[in-house]
Design an enzyme around this catalytic site. Sequence first.
Site, PDB file in Angstrom:
ATOM      1  N   ASP A   1     -12.462 -77.802  31.072  1.00 56.06           N
ATOM      2  CA  ASP A   1     -12.699 -79.252  31.096  1.00 56.06           C
ATOM      3  C   ASP A   1     -14.164 -79.517  31.474  1.00 56.06           C
ATOM      4  O   ASP A   1     -14.678 -78.927  32.434  1.00 56.06           O
ATOM      5  CB  ASP A   1     -11.753 -79.859  32.148  1.00 56.06           C
ATOM      6  CG  ASP A   1     -11.700 -81.372  32.104  1.00 56.06           C
ATOM      7  OD1 ASP A   1     -11.924 -81.960  31.029  1.00 56.06           O
ATOM      8  OD2 ASP A   1     -11.402 -81.979  33.158  1.00 56.06           O
ATOM      9  N   HIS A   2     -14.829 -80.369  30.739  1.00 55.05           N
ATOM     10  CA  HIS A   2     -16.223 -80.744  31.022  1.00 55.05           C
ATOM     11  C   HIS A   2     -17.160 -79.543  31.176  1.00 55.05           C
ATOM     12  O   HIS A   2     -17.955 -79.495  32.130  1.00 55.05           O
ATOM     13  CB  HIS A   2     -16.313 -81.627  32.277  1.00 55.05           C
ATOM     14  CG  HIS A   2     -15.686 -82.969  32.094  1.00 55.05           C
ATOM     15  ND1 HIS A   2     -16.278 -83.976  31.370  1.00 55.05           N
ATOM     16  CD2 HIS A   2     -14.492 -83.465  32.516  1.00 55.05           C
ATOM     17  CE1 HIS A   2     -15.493 -85.039  31.363  1.00 55.05           C
ATOM     18  NE2 HIS A   2     -14.384 -84.750  32.037  1.00 55.05           N
TER      19      HIS A   2
ATOM     20  N   ASP B   1     -19.345 -80.804  27.235  1.00 57.41           N
ATOM     21  CA  ASP B   1     -19.623 -82.216  27.513  1.00 57.41           C
ATOM     22  C   ASP B   1     -21.135 -82.448  27.569  1.00 57.41           C
ATOM     23  O   ASP B   1     -21.770 -82.234  28.593  1.00 57.41           O
ATOM     24  CB  ASP B   1     -18.962 -82.612  28.836  1.00 57.41           C
ATOM     25  CG  ASP B   1     -19.265 -84.059  29.212  1.00 57.41           C
ATOM     26  OD1 ASP B   1     -19.949 -84.755  28.430  1.00 57.41           O
ATOM     27  OD2 ASP B   1     -18.816 -84.488  30.294  1.00 57.41           O
TER      28      ASP B   1
ATOM     29  N   GLU C   1     -17.859 -84.599  23.420  1.00 58.39           N
ATOM     30  CA  GLU C   1     -17.759 -85.952  23.974  1.00 58.39           C
ATOM     31  C   GLU C   1     -18.971 -86.782  23.560  1.00 58.39           C
ATOM     32  O   GLU C   1     -20.112 -86.322  23.598  1.00 58.39           O
ATOM     33  CB  GLU C   1     -17.665 -85.903  25.505  1.00 58.39           C
ATOM     34  CG  GLU C   1     -17.605 -87.304  26.113  1.00 58.39           C
ATOM     35  CD  GLU C   1     -17.354 -87.303  27.619  1.00 58.39           C
ATOM     36  OE1 GLU C   1     -16.673 -86.384  28.116  1.00 58.39           O
ATOM     37  OE2 GLU C   1     -17.854 -88.219  28.293  1.00 58.39           O
TER      38      GLU C   1
ATOM     39  N   HIS D   1     -13.523 -91.842  35.375  1.00 57.79           N
ATOM     40  CA  HIS D   1     -12.895 -90.818  36.218  1.00 57.79           C
ATOM     41  C   HIS D   1     -12.611 -91.355  37.623  1.00 57.79           C
ATOM     42  O   HIS D   1     -13.275 -92.270  38.085  1.00 57.79           O
ATOM     43  CB  HIS D   1     -13.811 -89.598  36.322  1.00 57.79           C
ATOM     44  CG  HIS D   1     -13.907 -88.818  35.043  1.00 57.79           C
ATOM     45  ND1 HIS D   1     -15.031 -88.796  34.265  1.00 57.79           N
ATOM     46  CD2 HIS D   1     -13.000 -88.053  34.397  1.00 57.79           C
ATOM     47  CE1 HIS D   1     -14.819 -88.040  33.200  1.00 57.79           C
ATOM     48  NE2 HIS D   1     -13.595 -87.579  33.253  1.00 57.79           N
ATOM     49  N   GLY D   2     -11.631 -90.764  38.277  1.00 60.71           N
ATOM     50  CA  GLY D   2     -11.368 -91.071  39.683  1.00 60.71           C
ATOM     51  C   GLY D   2     -10.352 -92.185  39.881  1.00 60.71           C
ATOM     52  O   GLY D   2      -9.746 -92.683  38.923  1.00 60.71           O
TER      53      GLY D   2
ATOM     54  N   ALA E   1      -7.833 -91.095  32.574  1.00 56.10           N
ATOM     55  CA  ALA E   1      -6.654 -91.866  32.159  1.00 56.10           C
ATOM     56  C   ALA E   1      -5.573 -91.975  33.226  1.00 56.10           C
ATOM     57  O   ALA E   1      -4.500 -92.515  32.973  1.00 56.10           O
ATOM     58  CB  ALA E   1      -6.069 -91.243  30.888  1.00 56.10           C
TER      59      ALA E   1
ATOM     60  N   ASN F   1      -6.153 -86.952  29.586  1.00 56.06           N
ATOM     61  CA  ASN F   1      -6.496 -86.153  30.777  1.00 56.06           C
ATOM     62  C   ASN F   1      -6.052 -86.821  32.076  1.00 56.06           C
ATOM     63  O   ASN F   1      -6.319 -88.011  32.282  1.00 56.06           O
ATOM     64  CB  ASN F   1      -8.009 -85.961  30.855  1.00 56.06           C
ATOM     65  CG  ASN F   1      -8.533 -85.025  29.790  1.00 56.06           C
ATOM     66  OD1 ASN F   1      -7.838 -84.726  28.832  1.00 56.06           O
ATOM     67  ND2 ASN F   1      -9.748 -84.568  29.967  1.00 56.06           N
TER      68      ASN F   1
ATOM     69  N   THR G   1      -6.602 -87.260  38.854  1.00 57.65           N
ATOM     70  CA  THR G   1      -6.451 -88.081  40.058  1.00 57.65           C
ATOM     71  C   THR G   1      -4.988 -88.256  40.485  1.00 57.65           C
ATOM     72  O   THR G   1      -4.671 -88.141  41.677  1.00 57.65           O
ATOM     73  CB  THR G   1      -7.101 -89.455  39.804  1.00 57.65           C
ATOM     74  OG1 THR G   1      -8.495 -89.231  39.574  1.00 57.65           O
ATOM     75  CG2 THR G   1      -6.924 -90.393  40.976  1.00 57.65           C
TER      76      THR G   1
HETATM   77  P1  13P Z   1      -8.645 -89.070  36.104  1.00 56.73           P
HETATM   78  O1  13P Z   1      -9.657 -89.048  37.208  1.00 56.73           O
HETATM   79  O2  13P Z   1      -8.360 -90.462  35.648  1.00 56.73           O
HETATM   80  O3  13P Z   1      -7.407 -88.321  36.465  1.00 56.73           O
HETATM   81  O4  13P Z   1      -9.302 -88.329  34.839  1.00 56.73           O
HETATM   82  C1  13P Z   1      -9.268 -86.929  34.749  1.00 56.73           C
HETATM   83  C2  13P Z   1     -10.143 -86.387  33.642  1.00 56.73           C
HETATM   84  O5  13P Z   1     -10.620 -87.082  32.765  1.00 56.73           O
HETATM   85  C3  13P Z   1     -10.374 -84.937  33.655  1.00 56.73           C
HETATM   86  O6  13P Z   1     -11.232 -84.541  32.632  1.00 56.73           O
HETATM   87  O1  G3H Z   2     -13.041 -84.991  34.900  1.00 53.44           O
HETATM   88  C1  G3H Z   2     -13.192 -84.416  35.977  1.00 53.44           C
HETATM   89  C2  G3H Z   2     -12.025 -83.871  36.700  1.00 53.44           C
HETATM   90  O2  G3H Z   2     -11.383 -84.877  37.437  1.00 53.44           O
HETATM   91  C3  G3H Z   2     -12.434 -82.665  37.512  1.00 53.44           C
HETATM   92  O3  G3H Z   2     -12.951 -82.964  38.769  1.00 53.44           O
HETATM   93  O4  G3H Z   2     -14.988 -81.508  38.862  1.00 53.44           O
HETATM   94  O5  G3H Z   2     -13.886 -82.403  40.974  1.00 53.44           O
HETATM   95  O6  G3H Z   2     -12.796 -80.605  39.630  1.00 53.44           O
HETATM   96  P1  G3H Z   2     -13.698 -81.808  39.604  1.00 53.44           P
HETATM   97 ZN    ZN Z   3     -12.750 -85.982  32.201  1.00 53.30          ZN
END
Ligand code: 13P
Ligand code: G3H
Ligand code: ZN
Length: 308
Positions: A81-82, A103, A133, A179-180, A211, A252, A255
């Site tokens: 992810d990212h 990303d 992205e 995010h968050g 999301a 995704n 949170t």
């Molecule tokens: P949330 O913070 O809304 O759960 O999003 C998570 C996310 O996009 C991880 O890539």
């Molecule tokens: O999109 C990001 C995710 O919520 C991952 O968060 O980099 O703190 O593990 P993190």
């Molecule tokens: Zn994300």
Amino acid sequence: MLVTLRELLADAGRHGYAVGAFNVYNLESAQAVLRAAETLDAPVILATSEKALRYGGWRELGVLLRTMAREARVPVALHLDHGSSVESVLLALRYGWSSVMLDGSHLPYEENVALTREAVRVAHAVGVSVEGELGEIAGIEDDRAVEEGRARLTDPEQARKFVKETGVDALAVAVGTSHGAYKYHGTPRLDLERLSALHARVPVPLVLHGASGVPAHLVEEARALGMEIGDPQGVPDDLLREAVQRGIRKVNTDTDLRLAFTVAVRRFLRDHPGVFDPRKILEAARNAMIKVVQHRIEVLRGGTIHDG
Ligand code: 13P
Ligand code: G3H
Ligand code: ZN
């Protein structure tokens, strides 16, 4: 069974649903995601951020998660992810991930294209899928100038061009999520017309980041248990369903799992002051995460627009 993102999302497109991607970082979070998916007989994505991989170790988490994914009774993609660099993508390929995200959304368009294209070149050489992205995943705020807000959202024509120029298998788009836990100050909203336009123009499955639903019952319980949580707000289930109906094929969630974990641990410790067996504490957290994943998967089922 371990599969690529491309395979998972092709099925989601054929049947008009979205696959849940859940951020994991240890045994219990991965067990929660897989157990929930198996209960519902649903495909799922185990997502690991670079921070999670620094926390748990690429090699260690790679062995654990790959083994769990392979032995699962449902199709599972193991997804970076990212990913922020080609070096990260190469590590994911080396340790057995079946899918990566590059990303480059913070970069100028041409630099995003160049970096993403390079990630696609190395990943496709070994049959691994790539998510790119375009646009900035940051909410549409009531109090922000409308034009400023829109400028950060993904432009459908540029998105079509980006996919053609990079060869990505899926595209994360900015339509108003962030995010968050603190996504909105006012009414939660998404630019649904933009999403439909993106779905019409972009020839690969669309991904929604940021999301999480941040369910009110979890927030209330967190507060009651003494957590300092402010006034968080997520994407309501109905809005998420609408996003899936308009073409989102991967959603995704991080949170909501963090919140469920923390609330469950706080509740368990309050109710069992004499228990100090970590397995009992983590079991409570795991059960709470299973419930969240099950709920999310149920919400993501049942879109109505089928692709191609
Ligand atoms: P949330 O913070 O809304 O759960 O999003 C998570 C996310 O996009 C991880 O890539
Ligand atoms: O999109 C990001 C995710 O919520 C991952 O968060 O980099 O703190 O593990 P993190
Ligand atoms: Zn994300």
